[in-house]
Design an enzyme around this catalytic site. Sequence first.
Site, mmCIF file in Angstrom:
data_model
loop_
_atom_site.group_PDB
_atom_site.id
_atom_site.type_symbol
_atom_site.label_atom_id
_atom_site.label_comp_id
_atom_site.label_asym_id
_atom_site.label_seq_id
_atom_site.Cartn_x
_atom_site.Cartn_y
_atom_site.Cartn_z
ATOM 1 N N TYR A 1 -14.771 14.922 -31.304
ATOM 2 C CA TYR A 1 -15.096 13.943 -30.266
ATOM 3 C C TYR A 1 -16.439 14.335 -29.664
ATOM 4 C CZ TYR A 1 -14.726 11.414 -25.796
ATOM 5 O OH TYR A 1 -14.946 10.604 -24.714
ATOM 6 N N ASP B 1 -22.304 20.184 -31.547
ATOM 7 C CA ASP B 1 -21.843 19.721 -30.243
ATOM 8 C C ASP B 1 -21.107 20.892 -29.585
ATOM 9 O OD1 ASP B 1 -20.618 18.694 -28.050
ATOM 10 O OD2 ASP B 1 -19.835 16.897 -29.035
ATOM 11 N N LYS C 1 -20.190 20.775 -19.646
ATOM 12 C CA LYS C 1 -19.081 21.562 -19.107
ATOM 13 C C LYS C 1 -19.541 22.858 -18.413
ATOM 14 C CE LYS C 1 -15.692 19.357 -22.132
ATOM 15 N NZ LYS C 1 -14.896 18.444 -21.353
#
Length: 429
Positions: A144, A239, A267
């Site tokens: 994702y 990613d 994050k």
Amino acid sequence: MEHDRSSALFAKARRSIPGGVNSPARAFKSVGREPVFITRGDGCRIWDTDRNEYIDFVGSWGPLLLGHRHPAVIAALAEVLERGTSFGAPTEAEVELANLIVGIVPSVEMVRLVNSGTEATMSALRVARGFTGRDMAVKFAGNYHGHVDSLLVKAGSGLATLGISDSAGVPDGFAKTTLPLPYNDIHAVEEAFSRHGGEIAAVILEPVVGNMGCVPPMSGFLQRVRDLCSRDGAVLIFDEVMTGFRVALGGAQSLYGVTPDLTTLGKVIGGGLPIGAFGGRREIMEQVAPVGSVYQAGTLSGNPLAVAGGLSTLRYLRDNPEVYERVEESGARMQTGVMEAAGQVGIALTSNRVGSMLTFFFSSEEIRDWDGAATCDTEAFGRYFREMLAQGIYLPCSQYEALFIGACHSDVDIDRAIECARNAFRAIA
Ligand code: HOZ
């Protein structure tokens, strides 16, 4: 445990917010209950609006490696509040954050700050396309990369959880630029390159997947993808929104010794504030406006509060490398303890872990790709989740998310979680 106030808030929320939540992943929809509304966090603990206390293994879905309200982060934020929250102009702190990232993440020679992981992956892909003059992107099923149109093909996280295989609203033309392949299947990647090598702008992947549960790369997978990209001139994008500064200070690329062309971050680099970043090789990053002609922009990019959250967190991690030893020990303790507890009552469970990213899959098979993850007993996971929540253990509300251990979890916290898992397994066996 009472949840009356959360229930009332959820009813109210559903009247004005789609599904009552501002991100589907937190809806608790697949675990057969309503979400709890959180009012406060401290260290590894959070409290809901009914004053129930939980040990938190979500950590805001990854950013809070240092836990809630870490003193270094709170002090940095307080200092910024004295000076102003946004200027839409360059600041010294954002240069310091950029230099810190460049100094730590092996692939990053230049970096641009954005406001979320989604913005980071969207922008990195655009830069890769601008740099190569090609359109096609290879991604992997169960990975994702945020809610970027062309990357919502066979995506993990909330789409996997809710059974949405491909999002409505994505034009066919966009989806057709994406070639989804099975993760860890190097033959599939070799075949894709032999058919389309000269057309592939980018290969984007999570170097440790967190969005179909935690799935590490098999030995040699990342390096072989690296070699194919180099051979055919495709841009390799790691990613690392989830893995960056989490699985190691330098992210998964330093852990596995494979250097991508571009890296996306988020994050942990905000320490709990909204931020993202993309960076990489200088010649690629110099395609970005105002140097080059790939346009990317943002009113709140480099926002002082988010930058302060990130700078204080990353400086702390750089200066306290024992954090990574600590979370490795806690992760191993939790993995061993929960697996033993499942074995004692005959629950079919398998687990994957890289440092402080950990998933217990309700399956007896090794999970190495989305086809494997999709066979898990998600009903059993839902029962387990509810039993854990009722005992004060707050887990990601999906079989297809990783749980996160922070530097703030003590052995007592971990042992408490193991004991609760034992009780949960007995209840559902
Ligand atoms: N990106 C997070 C981990 N899969 C989920 C958070 C969200 O989408 O709300």
